[in-house]
Design a protein around this motif. Sequence first.
Motif, PDB file in Angstrom:
ATOM      1  N   TYR A 166       0.853  -1.185   0.000  1.00  0.00           N
ATOM      2  CA  TYR A 166       0.000   0.000   0.000  1.00  0.00           C
ATOM      3  C   TYR A 166       0.890   1.236   0.000  1.00  0.00           C
ATOM      4  O   TYR A 166       1.563   1.537   0.979  1.00  0.00           O
ATOM      5  CB  TYR A 166      -0.938   0.009   1.203  1.00  0.00           C
ATOM      6  CG  TYR A 166      -1.959   1.109   1.134  1.00  0.00           C
ATOM      7  CD1 TYR A 166      -3.112   0.953   0.382  1.00  0.00           C
ATOM      8  CD2 TYR A 166      -1.762   2.316   1.783  1.00  0.00           C
ATOM      9  CE1 TYR A 166      -4.056   1.963   0.293  1.00  0.00           C
ATOM     10  CE2 TYR A 166      -2.695   3.332   1.698  1.00  0.00           C
ATOM     11  CZ  TYR A 166      -3.828   3.151   0.955  1.00  0.00           C
ATOM     12  OH  TYR A 166      -4.754   4.163   0.867  1.00  0.00           O
ATOM     13  N   LYS A 167       0.909   1.965  -1.117  1.00  0.00           N
ATOM     14  CA  LYS A 167       1.785   3.116  -1.280  1.00  0.00           C
ATOM     15  C   LYS A 167       1.045   4.416  -0.990  1.00  0.00           C
ATOM     16  O   LYS A 167      -0.085   4.612  -1.436  1.00  0.00           O
ATOM     17  CB  LYS A 167       2.331   3.171  -2.705  1.00  0.00           C
ATOM     18  CG  LYS A 167       3.204   2.003  -3.054  1.00  0.00           C
ATOM     19  CD  LYS A 167       3.689   2.104  -4.486  1.00  0.00           C
ATOM     20  CE  LYS A 167       4.497   0.882  -4.849  1.00  0.00           C
ATOM     21  NZ  LYS A 167       4.945   0.907  -6.244  1.00  0.00           N
ATOM     22  N   CYS A 168       1.721   5.291  -0.267  1.00  0.00           N
ATOM     23  CA  CYS A 168       1.167   6.630  -0.032  1.00  0.00           C
ATOM     24  C   CYS A 168       1.368   7.468  -1.289  1.00  0.00           C
ATOM     25  O   CYS A 168       2.275   7.224  -2.081  1.00  0.00           O
ATOM     26  CB  CYS A 168       1.888   7.300   1.132  1.00  0.00           C
ATOM     27  SG  CYS A 168       1.618   6.513   2.725  1.00  0.00           S
TER      28      CYS A 168
ATOM     29  N   VAL B 175      -0.867  10.233   5.455  1.00  0.00           N
ATOM     30  CA  VAL B 175      -1.364  11.561   5.809  1.00  0.00           C
ATOM     31  C   VAL B 175      -0.585  12.610   5.023  1.00  0.00           C
ATOM     32  O   VAL B 175       0.569  12.394   4.651  1.00  0.00           O
ATOM     33  CB  VAL B 175      -1.251  11.852   7.327  1.00  0.00           C
ATOM     34  CG1 VAL B 175      -2.108  10.908   8.132  1.00  0.00           C
ATOM     35  CG2 VAL B 175       0.185  11.785   7.800  1.00  0.00           C
ATOM     36  N   ASN B 176      -1.211  13.740   4.775  1.00  0.00           N
ATOM     37  CA  ASN B 176      -0.552  14.860   4.126  1.00  0.00           C
ATOM     38  C   ASN B 176      -0.042  15.779   5.230  1.00  0.00           C
ATOM     39  O   ASN B 176      -0.800  16.541   5.826  1.00  0.00           O
ATOM     40  CB  ASN B 176      -1.530  15.589   3.207  1.00  0.00           C
ATOM     41  CG  ASN B 176      -0.844  16.648   2.383  1.00  0.00           C
ATOM     42  OD1 ASN B 176       0.195  17.168   2.755  1.00  0.00           O
ATOM     43  ND2 ASN B 176      -1.451  16.971   1.247  1.00  0.00           N
ATOM     44  N   ALA B 177       1.248  15.718   5.509  1.00  0.00           N
ATOM     45  CA  ALA B 177       1.843  16.477   6.613  1.00  0.00           C
ATOM     46  C   ALA B 177       1.842  17.987   6.358  1.00  0.00           C
ATOM     47  O   ALA B 177       2.132  18.761   7.259  1.00  0.00           O
ATOM     48  CB  ALA B 177       3.259  15.989   6.870  1.00  0.00           C
ATOM     49  N   SER B 178       1.499  18.406   5.142  1.00  0.00           N
ATOM     50  CA  SER B 178       1.444  19.838   4.845  1.00  0.00           C
ATOM     51  C   SER B 178       0.156  20.475   5.358  1.00  0.00           C
ATOM     52  O   SER B 178       0.123  21.676   5.617  1.00  0.00           O
ATOM     53  CB  SER B 178       1.535  20.075   3.342  1.00  0.00           C
ATOM     54  OG  SER B 178       2.783  19.653   2.867  1.00  0.00           O
ATOM     55  N   PHE B 179      -0.909  19.665   5.536  1.00  0.00           N
ATOM     56  CA  PHE B 179      -2.194  20.246   5.915  1.00  0.00           C
ATOM     57  C   PHE B 179      -2.921  19.490   7.028  1.00  0.00           C
ATOM     58  O   PHE B 179      -4.010  19.883   7.415  1.00  0.00           O
ATOM     59  CB  PHE B 179      -3.109  20.336   4.682  1.00  0.00           C
ATOM     60  CG  PHE B 179      -2.528  21.199   3.599  1.00  0.00           C
ATOM     61  CD1 PHE B 179      -2.565  22.576   3.705  1.00  0.00           C
ATOM     62  CD2 PHE B 179      -1.912  20.635   2.499  1.00  0.00           C
ATOM     63  CE1 PHE B 179      -2.011  23.382   2.721  1.00  0.00           C
ATOM     64  CE2 PHE B 179      -1.353  21.430   1.506  1.00  0.00           C
ATOM     65  CZ  PHE B 179      -1.403  22.815   1.612  1.00  0.00           C
ATOM     66  N   ASP B 180      -2.351  18.424   7.548  1.00  0.00           N
ATOM     67  CA  ASP B 180      -2.989  17.631   8.608  1.00  0.00           C
ATOM     68  C   ASP B 180      -2.592  18.205   9.964  1.00  0.00           C
ATOM     69  O   ASP B 180      -1.428  18.142  10.354  1.00  0.00           O
ATOM     70  CB  ASP B 180      -2.558  16.173   8.503  1.00  0.00           C
ATOM     71  CG  ASP B 180      -3.283  15.259   9.477  1.00  0.00           C
ATOM     72  OD1 ASP B 180      -3.962  15.764  10.391  1.00  0.00           O
ATOM     73  OD2 ASP B 180      -3.170  14.041   9.319  1.00  0.00           O
TER      74      ASP B 180
END
Length: 119
Positions: free
Chosen positions: A75-77, A89-94
């Motif tokens: 399972y690739k992000c 998760v998107n660490a830029s907006f989470d």
Amino acid sequence: MAIFIARTTQADFDKEVPKVQTDQISSRGYPKHGMTCDKFPRICRQKAGSPGPDCCKRKCVNAMKDRFNCGMCGYKCKYSEICCKGQCVNASFDKRNCGGCHKKCKKGEFCVYGMCNYA
């Protein structure tokens, strides 16, 4: 939400796992000398230099942190996401993982470009 399920049988536990030294695991996570985790699943859980406790495609990985095996093997992000606790998760907006895993913004703050309360 991804769920990682490991299926083991009594035969897996009955296999004798040879002792592994740090120099027996290559820098890519592949055990040297023909000892691969598909044959010896517990080899990844030994502390001697293993990148993680999980076995994916004959390679030891940490499915809780690995972007290419996030939560389960294969399972690739997405490009803009990172793997935190087995979830992409998107660490830029989470705001619970702002700029990296487990970096929470304070109550009422927003996460923008990986920073809490940007501008």
